[in-house]
Design an enzyme around this catalytic site. Sequence first.
Site, short mmCIF file in Angstrom:
data_model
loop_
_atom_site.label_atom_id
_atom_site.label_comp_id
_atom_site.label_asym_id
_atom_site.label_seq_id
_atom_site.Cartn_x
_atom_site.Cartn_y
_atom_site.Cartn_z
CG HIS A 94 -4.67 -5.09 11.11
ND1 HIS A 94 -4.61 -4.27 9.85
CD2 HIS A 94 -4.61 -6.30 10.88
CE1 HIS A 94 -4.50 -5.28 9.10
NE2 HIS A 94 -4.38 -6.38 9.54
N GLY A 102 -12.82 0.96 0.98
CA GLY A 102 -11.39 1.63 1.33
C GLY A 102 -10.44 0.63 1.75
N1 APR Z 1 -12.84 6.29 -0.06
C1 APR Z 1 -12.59 4.93 -0.55
N2 APR Z 1 -11.36 4.31 -0.74
C2 APR Z 1 -10.27 5.10 -0.38
C3 APR Z 1 -10.32 6.52 -0.36
C4 APR Z 1 -11.65 7.08 0.09
N3 APR Z 1 -11.81 8.36 0.56
N4 APR Z 1 -9.12 6.88 0.21
C5 APR Z 1 -8.19 6.07 -0.01
N5 APR Z 1 -8.97 4.84 -0.68
C6 APR Z 1 -8.60 3.49 -0.96
C7 APR Z 1 -7.18 3.71 -1.72
O1 APR Z 1 -7.35 3.63 -3.07
C8 APR Z 1 -6.80 2.02 -1.23
O2 APR Z 1 -7.42 1.09 -2.10
O3 APR Z 1 -8.23 2.80 0.44
C9 APR Z 1 -7.23 1.94 0.26
C10 APR Z 1 -6.09 2.10 1.24
O4 APR Z 1 -5.39 1.10 1.17
P1 APR Z 1 -3.88 1.04 2.10
O5 APR Z 1 -3.44 2.46 2.22
O6 APR Z 1 -3.19 -0.14 1.73
O7 APR Z 1 -4.77 0.71 3.57
P2 APR Z 1 -5.23 -0.51 4.10
O8 APR Z 1 -5.75 -1.64 2.99
O9 APR Z 1 -6.20 -0.56 5.18
O10 APR Z 1 -3.91 -1.53 4.55
C11 APR Z 1 -4.24 -2.80 5.30
O11 APR Z 1 -1.92 -2.58 5.85
O12 APR Z 1 -0.13 -1.33 6.46
C12 APR Z 1 -1.01 -2.19 6.91
O13 APR Z 1 -1.86 -2.43 9.10
C13 APR Z 1 -2.02 -1.69 7.98
O14 APR Z 1 -4.20 -2.02 8.36
C14 APR Z 1 -3.10 -1.66 7.45
C15 APR Z 1 -3.09 -2.69 6.49
#
Ligand code: APR
Length: 268
Positions: A122, A194
């Site tokens: 991204h 994550g």
């Molecule tokens: N350790 C492990 N996992 C974690 C922690 C932690 N300390 N804190 C949060 N999480 C997990 C959450 O439970 C969730 O499953 O990380 C995940 C984050 O999910 P999102 O907020 O959806 O982020 P992400 O998966 O990176 O989103 C993907 O969506 O909005 C777009 O471009 C943006 O790159 C992003 C993409």
Amino acid sequence: MGKKDDIIERAARMIDAARKVVTLTGAGISVESGIPDFRSPGGLWTRYDPVVYATFESFISDPSKFWEMAADLHPLLENAEPNPAHLALAELERLGKCDAVITQNIDHLHQRAGSTVVLELHGTYRTGTCLACRKQHTYEQIKVSAFQGEIPRCLSCGGVVKPDVVLFGEPLNASVLQRSNELASECDLMLVIGCGLEVYPAASIPTYAKRAGANIIFVNIASTPYDPIADLILLGKAGEVLPKVVEEYKKITTGGRRHFGIWKSKDN
Ligand code: APR
């Protein structure tokens, strides 16, 4: 040995038995560096509507919205340091047990932790491109105006500068995506750390690895829609769990607990 320790040991043994390990990370791995994720309580999209602030279309029609949100995020990005999870992955690479990190994050923390093969699905906040003349700008050239919530302007033509992050509705870099899918299909173990696995095409990557016969290990504090494809789920904070897995891996491989180098795979 408690249940949690047993799972840590199982993860370490899967890493030891793997020929090629590839990692997919999401915002969750950077939460312990002070950068909020997107969809957990308090996440970025719970405070900023992505339709208004983070689509390519909204950026073109009114870039001030994105840069208003960025002014809130930039100090967190600037002050963030790699956390023990990023450092653990960099150590796994040095141990020959992480061939690549495919990340959805734009925070550059994997590279700062020492990982050298990082595919930024991204994009990155570290550079920006003028929408008019395509001139590249560094973050330092952007941040002065961005920090004041102003729209960064091109140093050459005065056009609007867009950060090199992929917004909703914007295509991913085709070669980065293709290489990521290739790596997923070549590995025999994928660590998924994550990741909420709600946004495509990134969310499909673990499925490619699974289809290619790889083992899948999830590290997360919560469940995801793809939990059924995981061979092992380590429930916990990445910054706490991953260092334990790496320490256990080093114990196994240096403590002589391996059977004379002939490792009993999970099948026999
Ligand atoms: N350790 C492990 N996992 C974690 C922690 C932690 N300390 N804190 C949060 N999480 C997990 C959450 O439970 C969730 O499953 O990380 C995940 C984050 O999910 P999102 O907020 O959806 O982020 P992400 O998966 O990176 O989103 C993907 O969506 O909005 C777009 O471009 C943006 O790159 C992003 C993409």
